[in-house]
Design an enzyme around this catalytic site. Structure first.
Site, PDB file in Angstrom:
ATOM      1  N   SER B 462       0.857  -1.180   0.000  1.00  0.00           N
ATOM      2  CA  SER B 462       0.000   0.000   0.000  1.00  0.00           C
ATOM      3  C   SER B 462       0.892   1.228   0.000  1.00  0.00           C
ATOM      4  O   SER B 462       2.067   1.151   0.364  1.00  0.00           O
ATOM      5  CB  SER B 462      -0.873  -0.006   1.245  1.00  0.00           C
ATOM      6  N   TYR B 475      -2.234  -0.592  10.178  1.00  0.00           N
ATOM      7  CA  TYR B 475      -2.314  -0.977   8.767  1.00  0.00           C
ATOM      8  C   TYR B 475      -0.992  -0.662   8.060  1.00  0.00           C
ATOM      9  O   TYR B 475      -0.436  -1.491   7.344  1.00  0.00           O
ATOM     10  CB  TYR B 475      -3.475  -0.219   8.130  1.00  0.00           C
TER      11      TYR B 475
END
Lengths: 288, 603
Positions: B462, B475
């Site tokens: 990501s 995350y």
């Protein structure tokens, strides 16, 4: 019941909607490989003109091939018919909105030229959306939330929400009676009388906290407003799109059944689903 | 005729066929009643170069191999000069074809000089009706090559001039082979002795009894293939070299001797051409036998019964590369995973769609079959569950085969300040986002490495992997780990021809923010937002979902980036503009990125 909800007015709307679907079916039957979007749009216009239609909510549209899924659409001008030619196996959508006798219809007809399994599947999967929308409108859920539920269902089915490509991303818009004038010009494909009605609604709605456009935005955060809504869920999957569009009647009745109903249940796509259902039943019986 | 066993267990029947001035050694495998596939070797090889592919094809076909004159156990013409012209080689082929399959046309497969010969056989009139199909591997038609050079000399645009110069440089060995005596001395002397080691080091050919001891003589004789044909044909290419059989062209992208642009004008000469691309070097029959055997088998069958290869013809941009390959996507039940599965399906790959949500995976697999995947299966598996993943990996290997492309995409989000994130939240996000990737790479990466025929692993990281923020500490941490894991693994597996890419999407319109809403499929935790009430969590999740919707970056574009990353073997691929921008900042202005990270996001 409001004025638009009275039986004779509804009858008028129903007959225009039938006329529009007849037109779509007649034109769809004439489509051959090599016909262009412009020609298909002209065929619809001429068919309806021949039956007395003089004004439009919007001029007929026709989309072929991956344009049914609005692939690469960035500006609204791309909605207008092009010289794209139809080829065997191609999906197509006819979208027309005639005004006749002061009543507006706005219908969408999806089909394909020859067998196309993806398109068949999309059409089949549209059925639950028709049920979902009616159920949630009867529950008086805010339009914006219904919109999101429809989108979520589309994603679960593996498709994309393609009505987001429409102006304001609307899944539906209000339609109303339109005064009949001898001169009825249109701008950018939309009839000025209808636009005027829509603008009036928008202004009034702005003051009262509702909107004639059923969109994913905050201005649609209100329960369904009584009146006639042209609902057009539009599925897209890779280069194939499919939609239906028909009028949903919303009234202020307390009775759930009467508070919202589809104007007409005898339409091509509904018939197709019923036939498919009957086929399945028969097969089941045969298997049993 | 005598018979003996190969490693694969198939019986090899050998016989001798007389042709003009030579005796050819012909080997046959498999049931002679099946369609005949003739495998032609190149230079400096003998028919043993095909042994791996032949044993795989022998299960379904009548496989025929022969040593080209002067190679292996076939005798050499006398004198050598003028004994290796393409006309004579055509005679050899017809003699073999008449001996092994007198009444049915044969399917031809050629590698290197075998392919050069194959092109000659497929484009001359005297073989018409004897060839049912031709699969070409790393060897152009000399006539087409001649026209290719002429076209570039006549109109040398910068691009075409560069192509010409590039191929001129790659052909250095051809010039050397034209010198007298020296090549023979080298091959029979030091070069021949070192050749196996050179192949292993530069071409990554596995050490398994190939090349054969006859190499020195094969290579010395074979030099006459070049001397007898190259100059003559390139100077005066035949003007009517049109193929009279369907051709499958397999282009290895890492070929050191032939550039892929050689085949640019091929559509002009071949009416029925199927292009395939494979990530390999020159000796594909040794390094990628599984894939090659599969493509050959598919093409032969398609032109044997006259039925098309598949009902829906894959028309995706990378269909030449992924046709028939096995692709596994985790988290394929929605979002980027689903879009990636669709993109691979459009390119004709076979898909295994894995997701914790069985229904979503089933939908993906079903739709994949409708848009071009010859086969697609749905598998319900939780990537965080070690035991389940191990069973899953075994199941995949035994039912579908070794995965060619693995996409570790399954992931969940968790948002909220670090001090409010519970240990359970941490555990869950690391279990799925990091351990899921570890299990995937560990189990399927091992299968790929053990097979030794290359592959590719894509991990979905990501933009949060390199852009710190106070909103997504857990995350971001998990994704940063995935990014570093990918980089390390890339270094480790590079030597085995396995590529590893990390894709960093950024803000993409997917279900990751919304999956825990009331109508969500069960079993999927949506993005938990820590440190707020349930109601507030719901509100924030909805608002995040809406903002992702307004950003409206489609998952399809991430899927395109995934395919591109595999084709180009890219290491780290930021996808959205914000992901690219953040990557630039992370590299050149990290302080700016840190300042942005301190901004409290409006929720």
């Amino acid at each position: 019941m409001t004025v638009t909800g009275s039986p004779e007015v509804l009858r008028g709307f129903r007959s225009v909607q039938r006329l529009a679907y007849e037109c779509a079916e007649a034109v769809a039957a004439q489509l051959r490989p090599g016909v262009t979007e412009r020609e298909a749009a002209r065929m619809q216009r001429e068919w309806l003109r021949g039956r007395g239609v003089r004004d439009w909510f919007h001029l007929p549209f026709a989309w072929f091939g991956d344009r049914t899924a609005f692939a690469g659409f960035r500006v609204p001008l791309q909605f207008f018919p092009t010289n794209r030619e139809l080829a065997p196996g191609m999906p197509f959508i006819l979208d027309l909105a005639p005004v006749h006798g002061g009543c507006t219809a706005d219908v969408g007809y999806s089909g394909c030229l020859g067998p196309n399994p993806v398109h068949d599947r999309l059409m089949r999967d549209l059925r639950v959306h028709r049920e979902l929308i009616l159920r949630e409108v009867r529950e008086r859920r805010p339009l914006r939330e219904i919109y999101e539920d429809v989108e979520r269902l589309m994603v679960r089915q593996g498709y994309h929400n393609r009505h987001r490509a429409y102006p304001f991303g609307v899944i539906a818009h209000k339609v109303d009676r339109v005064p009949e004038r001898r001169f009825s010009p249109h701008v950018f494909g939309f009839g000025t009388q209808s636009l005027k009605g829509l603008a009036k609604d928008a202004l009034r709605g702005h003051r009262e906290g509702w909107s004639p456009l059923w969109s994913p935005y905050r201005f649609s955060q209100h329960p369904p407003r009584p009146g006639l809504w042209a609902v057009e869920p539009h599925l897209g999957f890779r280069g194939t799109g499919a939609k239906f569009e028909e009028l949903l009647v919303v009234t202020d009745s307390r009775n759930a059944q009467e508070s919202a109903f589809w104007l007409d249940d005898d339409l091509p796509h509904v018939r197709r689903w019923a036939e498919a259902e009957a086929d399945r039943e028969q097969e089941k019986e045969r298997a049993a | 005729m005598n018979g003996h066993e190969t490693d694969g267990g198939a019986t090899v029947r050998e016989r001798w066929v007389r042709a003009e001035g030579v005796e050819l050694c012909v080997a046959e495998l498999g049931d002679a009643g099946q369609p005949t596939v003739v495998l032609l070797h190149g230079y400096p090889d003998s028919k043993e170069v095909w042994s791996e592919v032949a044993s795989r094809l022998a299960e379904r076909f009548h496989v025929v191999l022969y040593d080209v004159r002067g190679h292996g156990r076939s005798t050499a013409p006398d004198p050598l000069r003028g004994g290796f012209t393409l006309e004579k080689l055509t005679g050899d082929f017809l003699a073999v074809a008449d001996a092994v399959s007198p009444d049915r046309p044969v399917h031809l497969v050629g590698h290197d000089w075998g392919s050069v010969q194959g092109w000659e056989f497929t484009t001359v009139a005297c073989t018409e009706g004897r060839i049912a199909s031709f699969t070409s591997l790393s060897g152009p038609s000399l006539d087409h090559f001649g026209h290719w050079i002429n076209a570039r000399l006549r109109r040398p645009t910068p691009r075409r001039a560069a192509q010409l110069l590039g191929q001129t440089a790659k052909s250095w060995y051809v010039y050397l082979l034209h010198t007298p005596v020296l090549p023979e001395l080298a091959w029979r002397g030091p070069l021949g002795a070192r050749w196996p080691a050179i192949l292993r080091r530069l071409e990554k050919v596995p050490a398994d009894g190939y090349p054969t001891p006859t190499l020195g003589d094969d290579a010395a004789h074979g030099a006459w293939l070049y001397r007898d044909n190259v100059r003559a044909r390139l100077r005066h290419p035949r003007p009517d070299a049109y193929a009279h059989a369907p051709v499958q062209l397999v282009t290895p992208v890492g070929d050191a001797f032939l550039s892929p642009s050689l085949y640019d004008d091929l559509d002009r000469w071949v009416p029925r051409l199927l292009r395939r691309t494979i990530d390999a070097r020159h000796w594909v029959p040794r390094t990628r036998p599984d894939q090659l055997a599969e493509w050959i088998g598919e093409f032969v069958l398609a032109h044997e019964d006259g039925r098309p290869v598949a009902e829906t013809v894959p028309d995706g941009p990378y269909a030449d590369r992924f046709g028939g390959r096995l692709v596994l996507v985790t988290g394929a039940g929605s979002g980027i995973g689903r879009a990636t599965a669709f993109a691979f399906a459009e390119a004709g790959a076979r898909i295994v769609a894995a997701d914790v949500d069985a229904e979503g995976a089933a939908t993906t697999a079903e739709l994949c079959r409708m848009i071009g995947a010859p086969e697609a299966w749905a598998e319900a598996v939780d990537v965080a569950d070690e035991e389940a993943m191990e069973k899953f990996a075994e199941r995949v290997a035994s039912s579908y085969g070794v995965v060619d492309v693995l996409v570790n995409n399954a992931g969940i989000g968790v948002s909220g300040p670090f001090l409010d994130t519970s240990a359970a939240d941490w555990r869950r996000v690391l279990d799925v986002n990091l351990w899921g990737v570890i299990h995937g790479c560990r189990l399927f990466g091992r299968q790929m490495a053990e097979r030794g025929q290359g592959g590719h692993i894509v991990n979905t990281a990501s933009a949060a992997a390199y852009a710190p923020s106070r909103a997504l500490p857990a995350y971001s941490t998990s994704k940063a780990a995935v990014l570093m894991l990918s980089e390390c693994l890339r270094a480790e597996l590079a030597g085995q021809g396995i590529g590893v890419s990390a894709v960093c999407p950024g803000f993409v319109h997917t279900g990751i923010t919304a999956t825990a809403l009331p109508h969500s499929p069960k079993g999927m935790g949506g993005t938990p937002i820590t440190g707020v009430s349930a109601e507030e969590e719901q509100r924030r999740r909805k608002s995040a979902q809406r903002r992702y919707g307004q950003r409206n970056y489609p998952a399809e574009r991430v899927a395109d980036a995934v395919l591109r990353a595999v084709v180009r073997n890219q290491a780290v691929v930021p996808v959205t503009p914000e992901a690219r921008g953040a990557r630039l900042l992370a590299r050149f202005a990290p302080r700016a990125l840190r300042a942005i990270a301190r901004v409290e996001p409006k929720l």
